[in-house]
Design a protein around this motif. Sequence first.
Motif, PDB file in Angstrom:
ATOM      1  N   ALA A 151       0.824  -1.204   0.000  1.00  0.00           N
ATOM      2  CA  ALA A 151       0.000   0.000   0.000  1.00  0.00           C
ATOM      3  C   ALA A 151       0.859   1.256   0.000  1.00  0.00           C
ATOM      4  N   GLY A 152       1.959   1.208   0.784  1.00  0.00           N
ATOM      5  CA  GLY A 152       2.864   2.349   0.816  1.00  0.00           C
ATOM      6  C   GLY A 152       3.477   2.618  -0.538  1.00  0.00           C
ATOM      7  N   ASP A 153       3.806   1.522  -1.274  1.00  0.00           N
ATOM      8  CA  ASP A 153       4.375   1.686  -2.610  1.00  0.00           C
ATOM      9  C   ASP A 153       3.353   2.308  -3.555  1.00  0.00           C
ATOM     10  N   GLN A 154       2.096   1.851  -3.435  1.00  0.00           N
ATOM     11  CA  GLN A 154       1.053   2.411  -4.287  1.00  0.00           C
ATOM     12  C   GLN A 154       0.878   3.906  -4.020  1.00  0.00           C
ATOM     13  N   GLY A 155       0.978   4.316  -2.756  1.00  0.00           N
ATOM     14  CA  GLY A 155       0.874   5.734  -2.428  1.00  0.00           C
ATOM     15  C   GLY A 155       2.010   6.540  -3.021  1.00  0.00           C
ATOM     16  N   ALA A 156       3.230   5.958  -2.966  1.00  0.00           N
ATOM     17  CA  ALA A 156       4.377   6.657  -3.525  1.00  0.00           C
ATOM     18  C   ALA A 156       4.257   6.792  -5.040  1.00  0.00           C
ATOM     19  N   LEU A 157       3.806   5.707  -5.681  1.00  0.00           N
ATOM     20  CA  LEU A 157       3.621   5.761  -7.128  1.00  0.00           C
ATOM     21  C   LEU A 157       2.551   6.783  -7.507  1.00  0.00           C
ATOM     22  N   LEU A 158       1.490   6.862  -6.709  1.00  0.00           N
ATOM     23  CA  LEU A 158       0.442   7.844  -6.968  1.00  0.00           C
ATOM     24  C   LEU A 158       0.989   9.266  -6.847  1.00  0.00           C
ATOM     25  N   MET A 159       1.819   9.495  -5.831  1.00  0.00           N
ATOM     26  CA  MET A 159       2.402  10.826  -5.655  1.00  0.00           C
ATOM     27  C   MET A 159       3.334  11.188  -6.809  1.00  0.00           C
ATOM     28  N   VAL A 160       4.085  10.183  -7.309  1.00  0.00           N
ATOM     29  CA  VAL A 160       4.959  10.433  -8.468  1.00  0.00           C
ATOM     30  C   VAL A 160       4.114  10.814  -9.680  1.00  0.00           C
ATOM     31  N   GLY A 161       3.007  10.113  -9.882  1.00  0.00           N
ATOM     32  CA  GLY A 161       2.128  10.441 -11.000  1.00  0.00           C
ATOM     33  C   GLY A 161       1.544  11.832 -10.884  1.00  0.00           C
ATOM     34  N   LEU A 162       1.080  12.191  -9.675  1.00  0.00           N
ATOM     35  CA  LEU A 162       0.527  13.529  -9.467  1.00  0.00           C
ATOM     36  C   LEU A 162       1.595  14.598  -9.645  1.00  0.00           C
ATOM     37  N   ALA A 163       2.814  14.310  -9.151  1.00  0.00           N
ATOM     38  CA  ALA A 163       3.908  15.270  -9.323  1.00  0.00           C
ATOM     39  C   ALA A 163       4.240  15.461 -10.794  1.00  0.00           C
ATOM     40  N   THR A 164       4.179  14.386 -11.586  1.00  0.00           N
ATOM     41  CA  THR A 164       4.454  14.487 -13.017  1.00  0.00           C
ATOM     42  C   THR A 164       3.404  15.334 -13.722  1.00  0.00           C
ATOM     43  N   ILE A 165       2.124  15.109 -13.376  1.00  0.00           N
ATOM     44  CA  ILE A 165       1.051  15.901 -13.980  1.00  0.00           C
ATOM     45  C   ILE A 165       1.208  17.375 -13.611  1.00  0.00           C
ATOM     46  N   ALA A 166       1.515  17.632 -12.335  1.00  0.00           N
ATOM     47  CA  ALA A 166       1.708  19.014 -11.897  1.00  0.00           C
ATOM     48  C   ALA A 166       2.901  19.657 -12.598  1.00  0.00           C
ATOM     49  N   PHE A 167       3.977  18.858 -12.773  1.00  0.00           N
ATOM     50  CA  PHE A 167       5.159  19.393 -13.440  1.00  0.00           C
ATOM     51  C   PHE A 167       4.858  19.777 -14.887  1.00  0.00           C
ATOM     52  N   VAL A 168       4.108  18.936 -15.595  1.00  0.00           N
ATOM     53  CA  VAL A 168       3.765  19.240 -16.986  1.00  0.00           C
ATOM     54  C   VAL A 168       2.985  20.553 -17.060  1.00  0.00           C
ATOM     55  N   ALA A 169       2.032  20.730 -16.153  1.00  0.00           N
ATOM     56  CA  ALA A 169       1.243  21.965 -16.154  1.00  0.00           C
ATOM     57  C   ALA A 169       2.120  23.177 -15.853  1.00  0.00           C
ATOM     58  N   VAL A 170       2.969  23.043 -14.814  1.00  0.00           N
ATOM     59  CA  VAL A 170       3.851  24.158 -14.457  1.00  0.00           C
ATOM     60  C   VAL A 170       4.862  24.418 -15.567  1.00  0.00           C
ATOM     61  N   PHE A 171       5.344  23.339 -16.200  1.00  0.00           N
ATOM     62  CA  PHE A 171       6.308  23.485 -17.291  1.00  0.00           C
ATOM     63  C   PHE A 171       5.722  24.306 -18.436  1.00  0.00           C
ATOM     64  N   LEU A 172       4.481  24.020 -18.813  1.00  0.00           N
ATOM     65  CA  LEU A 172       3.856  24.750 -19.910  1.00  0.00           C
ATOM     66  C   LEU A 172       3.679  26.225 -19.561  1.00  0.00           C
ATOM     67  N   VAL A 173       3.275  26.492 -18.310  1.00  0.00           N
ATOM     68  CA  VAL A 173       3.117  27.882 -17.885  1.00  0.00           C
ATOM     69  C   VAL A 173       4.469  28.592 -17.869  1.00  0.00           C
ATOM     70  N   ALA A 174       5.498  27.927 -17.315  1.00  0.00           N
ATOM     71  CA  ALA A 174       6.822  28.535 -17.246  1.00  0.00           C
ATOM     72  C   ALA A 174       7.410  28.750 -18.636  1.00  0.00           C
ATOM     73  N   LEU A 175       7.148  27.809 -19.553  1.00  0.00           N
ATOM     74  CA  LEU A 175       7.638  27.969 -20.916  1.00  0.00           C
ATOM     75  C   LEU A 175       6.952  29.155 -21.599  1.00  0.00           C
ATOM     76  N   GLY A 176       5.638  29.287 -21.402  1.00  0.00           N
ATOM     77  CA  GLY A 176       4.935  30.442 -21.947  1.00  0.00           C
ATOM     78  C   GLY A 176       5.472  31.746 -21.385  1.00  0.00           C
TER      79      GLY A 176
END
Length: 352
Positions: free
Chosen positions: A165-190
């Motif tokens: 369960a702990g691994d699943q939580g960590a993987l979920l956080m990595v996925g959320l961090a990746t989605i957040a990074f893509v959004a922030v990346f696009l804003v920062a690039l603009g």
Amino acid sequence: METDLRPLTLGEILDRTAQLYRSHFWLFAGIASVNSGAILLLSLCEIGAQGFLRAEHLTRYVLLLEGVGAMLQLLVSFVVGGIAVAANNRAVAWLHLGERSTIRGAYASILPRTGRYVWLMTIITFMMWTPLALAYGGYLSALFFWIRPVSRSGMQHVANTMPKAGDQGALLMVGLATIAFVAVFLVALGYAIFMGLRYSLAIAACVVEDLKARQAIRRSIELSKGARGRIFVLGLLVAVIQIGLVLITQMFFLVLSFRHHGELAVGARIAQQLVAFVTNTFLGPIYATGLTLFYYDQRVRKEGYDIEWMMQAAGMMQAADLEQATGRTDAAAEPSPGEPPRTAQPDHAERA
């Protein structure tokens, strides 16, 4: 070259850029070759050092050498490349106003103010890319924090079909961090693109008007208003040309590297760097040339610079005003040994 100062359309600026580039190819290539040559020299030194380490069975230091080499190339590209851009702007300014220009004269005019240009580019780089750098730093920190526990647990429970369960939580956080990074990346690039358009005319203003760094930035912000969309199109076209030419010239080496599992022979790596030198020398002046023409076009549109220049050419303004307009001092105007004398300015009044 006959000078025709008037408001230009985007197509006319692109045509004037191509015309200047074709008619003065060796001038612009010579200016750009200083930066390309410095990068080539560093790359060849790095290849030689890597060959030495492998010959001495010190391959554990190769990765460190590559990191140091990348930092040195970045530093040299920033400083020497910036000086080359300023020299290119100086040459284009002289040619656009009908004056004679040489590689030596362009660099002689720029080098006394090297510190100013480097400081200007430092401010521009910091303002443009800081948000993107912070986004990358935050994302890498998140990966380091969450992926390490997952990797360690995966080694311990390799036989399990489902992670804990702990691994699943960590993987979920990595996925959320990746989605957040893509959004922030696009804003920062603009944001970086927008700031780059605001500051696009700063180096030309600094070179031609002999402004200090912050004054040049304020000047660029004001002059670029109304032209940022056209400047963006210019940058987009140049980027497409650069990407296409780099892919064409480097495709052979990419295929060769793929066939040899990412490793190239020393001879192939040297040939790759020589091809990159030619490509960088060819491509380097295009965007800077177009920006300098945009700088003059905006001065014509906003300040009536064409009328001012005609008055200067007709002798209706003082010599000090003429020097400020052209950016050429008496020392820079003096011909080099062996060069024919330069005329002060073309007789635009007669043509007018």
